[in-house]
Design a protein around this motif. Structure first.
Motif, PDB file in Angstrom:
ATOM      1  N   GLY A  19       0.833  -1.190   0.000  1.00  7.61           N
ATOM      2  CA  GLY A  19       0.000   0.000   0.000  1.00  7.61           C
ATOM      3  C   GLY A  19       0.872   1.245   0.000  1.00  7.61           C
ATOM      4  O   GLY A  19       2.053   1.207   0.356  1.00  7.61           O
ATOM      5  N   SER A  20       0.271   2.370  -0.401  1.00  2.97           N
ATOM      6  CA  SER A  20       1.040   3.621  -0.496  1.00  2.97           C
ATOM      7  C   SER A  20       0.763   4.534   0.707  1.00  2.97           C
ATOM      8  O   SER A  20      -0.388   4.678   1.122  1.00  2.97           O
ATOM      9  CB  SER A  20       0.675   4.346  -1.784  1.00  2.97           C
ATOM     10  OG  SER A  20       1.224   5.652  -1.799  1.00  2.97           O
ATOM     11  N   PRO A  21       1.826   5.186   1.239  1.00  5.67           N
ATOM     12  CA  PRO A  21       1.642   6.141   2.351  1.00  5.67           C
ATOM     13  C   PRO A  21       1.567   7.583   1.860  1.00  5.67           C
ATOM     14  O   PRO A  21       1.995   8.519   2.531  1.00  5.67           O
ATOM     15  CB  PRO A  21       2.910   5.907   3.176  1.00  5.67           C
ATOM     16  CG  PRO A  21       3.957   5.602   2.141  1.00  5.67           C
ATOM     17  CD  PRO A  21       3.256   4.891   1.026  1.00  5.67           C
ATOM     18  N   SER A  22       1.037   7.800   0.665  1.00  5.04           N
ATOM     19  CA  SER A  22       1.078   9.111   0.010  1.00  5.04           C
ATOM     20  C   SER A  22       0.119  10.120   0.657  1.00  5.04           C
ATOM     21  O   SER A  22      -0.912   9.745   1.228  1.00  5.04           O
ATOM     22  CB  SER A  22       0.723   8.937  -1.471  1.00  5.04           C
ATOM     23  OG  SER A  22       0.606  10.192  -2.108  1.00  5.04           O
ATOM     24  N   PHE A  23       0.506  11.461   0.524  1.00  2.00           N
ATOM     25  CA  PHE A  23      -0.362  12.563   0.955  1.00  2.00           C
ATOM     26  C   PHE A  23      -0.555  13.515  -0.208  1.00  2.00           C
ATOM     27  O   PHE A  23       0.320  13.665  -1.067  1.00  2.00           O
ATOM     28  CB  PHE A  23       0.276  13.321   2.134  1.00  2.00           C
ATOM     29  CG  PHE A  23       0.190  12.573   3.431  1.00  2.00           C
ATOM     30  CD1 PHE A  23      -0.891  12.760   4.288  1.00  2.00           C
ATOM     31  CD2 PHE A  23       1.181  11.677   3.793  1.00  2.00           C
ATOM     32  CE1 PHE A  23      -0.965  12.069   5.488  1.00  2.00           C
ATOM     33  CE2 PHE A  23       1.108  10.978   4.989  1.00  2.00           C
ATOM     34  CZ  PHE A  23       0.031  11.174   5.836  1.00  2.00           C
ATOM     35  N   ARG A  24      -1.730  14.124  -0.246  1.00  2.86           N
ATOM     36  CA  ARG A  24      -2.039  15.064  -1.325  1.00  2.86           C
ATOM     37  C   ARG A  24      -1.189  16.317  -1.211  1.00  2.86           C
ATOM     38  O   ARG A  24      -0.964  16.854  -0.150  1.00  2.86           O
ATOM     39  CB  ARG A  24      -3.513  15.462  -1.276  1.00  2.86           C
ATOM     40  CG  ARG A  24      -4.462  14.319  -1.575  1.00  2.86           C
ATOM     41  CD  ARG A  24      -5.899  14.718  -1.278  1.00  2.86           C
ATOM     42  NE  ARG A  24      -6.320  15.935  -1.977  1.00  2.86           N
ATOM     43  CZ  ARG A  24      -7.424  16.599  -1.706  1.00  2.86           C
ATOM     44  NH1 ARG A  24      -8.216  16.191  -0.724  1.00  2.86           N
ATOM     45  NH2 ARG A  24      -7.751  17.671  -2.396  1.00  2.86           N
TER      46      ARG A  24
END
Length: 327
Positions: A19-24
Motif C-alpha cells: 500500500g502507499s503512504p502518500s499525501f495530497r
C-alpha cells in the motif's frame, strides 16, 4: 515428442503489492490529506487440463514457475495493478501430489479443469484506508502478503477408452497403427514400445481413444521391466484389449502371466471389461486357428476374437467390437 509421466516442479505465486503512504500536495487546495492507494494482488499459479497434451516433458526443462507480483499502490488513491495469473497446461489424467509424492492434492479427469496450485498474495492497504475523524493524517499503511510457494509432483496416468495390454512383441503397436491415427515405433523385437502411445479410432462417426501400453513381463508389478510405470496407465482405461500372439507355445500361460501382473498391482484392474484378441492368425493355417480358439476359450469368461493386422476386414471387425466396449 519425448514421453515423461512424472516430474517435480516448484511453483511460487506472486506477492501482493504494498500500500502507499502518500499525501495530497495540490496547488490551491488548502487542506491535503492521505491519498495512498492499495497494492495490487499477486498472480496465482493455475494448473489447467489440456486434452491435446500427452506428456509432461516441458516441465523437465523448466521446473521453476513464478507468477507476477502485484504493483505497489500510488498517490491519488491509485490501486496497484494486479499480477497476472500463470497458467500451466498439463495433460488430461495428471495427478498433483505434495512434495512427499504420496499425498494426492488434485486429479484432473475432465478437459479444461483448473486447479489453483498456489494463491497469490493480497495487496497491502494504502494510508487512505486508515483515515478517521480522529486521525486525519495517518501514516500507516500495510505491505502486501507473500504469495504461496510449494514444491509439487505431477504424475500422468493416461486416460483412454481402451487400453491394449499383452506381452512384449504381441503386436500391440501394429494394432494401434492400423486402427487409429497413431504412428508408434514398430519393430520385430521385444520392448519396441518404451512409453504408452495414444491414438484415436473412428468408426461410424464415433471416436474412441486407444492406448498402447508397453509389454508387461513377469514381475512387472514389482517394477521388473519398468512395469509399475506401465501398469499405472492401465488404471485409467475404461476397458482392456488383451492382445496375444497366437503363435505362442502356451496361450493360456501367456494370458495368465499378464492377468497375474494386473491382479498383483491392483485388484480393481481385474474388474475392467476385457476383450481377448488372438493376433497374427496369418502365420498359421485356418484349421489350426479353429483348434486353438476352441481350446483357449474353454475356461474364459471374456469374449475371444482373432485377427491379423494385414487384413482390413479383420481390423474393421475389431474396431466395431471396441465401440461396444465403451458405449
Amino acid at each position: 515428442m519425448k514421453f515423461l509421466d512424472q516430474v517435480k516442479i516448484y511453483v511460487k505465486a506472486g506477492d501482493g503489492g504494498d500500500g502507499s503512504p502518500s499525501f495530497r500536495r495540490e496547488k490551491y487546495v488548502e487542506y491535503g490529506g492521505p491519498d495512498g492507494g492499495d497494492g495490487g494482488k499477486g498472480g496465482s499459479i493455475i494448473l489447467k487440463a489440456e486434452e491435446n497434451l500427452n506428456t509432461l516433458i516441458d516441465y523437465r526443462y523448466q521446473q521453476h514457475h513464478k507468477a507476477q507480483r502485484g504493483e505497489n499502490g500510488a498517490g491519488q488513491n491509485r490501486t496497484g495493478k494486479g499480477g497476472n495469473d500463470l497458467i500451466l497446461k498439463v495433460p488430461l489424467g495428471t495427478q498433483v501430489f505434495e512434495e512427499d509424492n504420496k499425498t494426492l492434492i488434485y486429479d484432473f479427469n475432465k478437459k479444461g479443469e483448473e486447479f489453483v496450485a498456489a494463491i497469490g498474495g493480497k495487496g497491502g492497504l494504502g494510508n487512505t484506508r486508515f483515515k478517521s475523524s480522529t486521525n486525519r493524517a495517518p501514516r500507516k499503511f500495510t505491505k502486501g502478503t507473500i504469495g504461496e510457494e510449494f514444491t509439487i509432483w505431477l504424475q500422468l496416468k493416461t486416460i483412454a477408452d481402451i487400453g491394449i495390454i499383452g506381452l512384449p512383441n504381441a503386436g500391440k503397436s501394429s494394432l494401434l497403427s492400423v486402427i487409429t491415427n497413431a504412428n508408434p515405433k514398430i519393430a520385430n523385437y521385444r520392448f519396441t514400445t518404451l512409453n504408452p502411445n495414444l491414438g484415436v479410432a473412428s468408426y461410424d462417426d464415433k471416436e474412441i481413444t486407444i492406448a498402447d501400453i508397453p509389454g508387461l513381463v513377469e514381475g512387472a508389478h514389482e517394477g521388473v521391466g519398468l512395469g509399475i510405470q506401465f501398469l499405472k496407465h492401465i488404471e485409467r482405461c475404461k476397458s482392456l484389449l488383451h492382445l496375444i500372439d497366437i503363435t505362442n507355445l502356451d496361450l493360456n500361460e501367456s494370458y495368465k502371466q499378464v492377468k497375474n501382473e494386473l491382479k498383483n498391482y491392483s485388484s480393481k484392474l481385474m474388474e475392467k471389461k476385457e476383450l481377448v484378441v488372438l493376433n497374427k492368425i496369418d502365420l498359421i493355417d485356418e484349421d489350426t486357428v479353429k483348434v486353438v480358439i476352441d481350446h483357449f476359450s474353454k475356461d474364459k469368461n471374456c469374449e475371444v476374437m482373432t485377427m491379423t493386422t494385414l487384413d482390413k476386414e479383420s481390423v474393421s471387425k475389431i474396431k466395431a467390437k471396441l465401440l461396444s466396449y465403451v458405449s
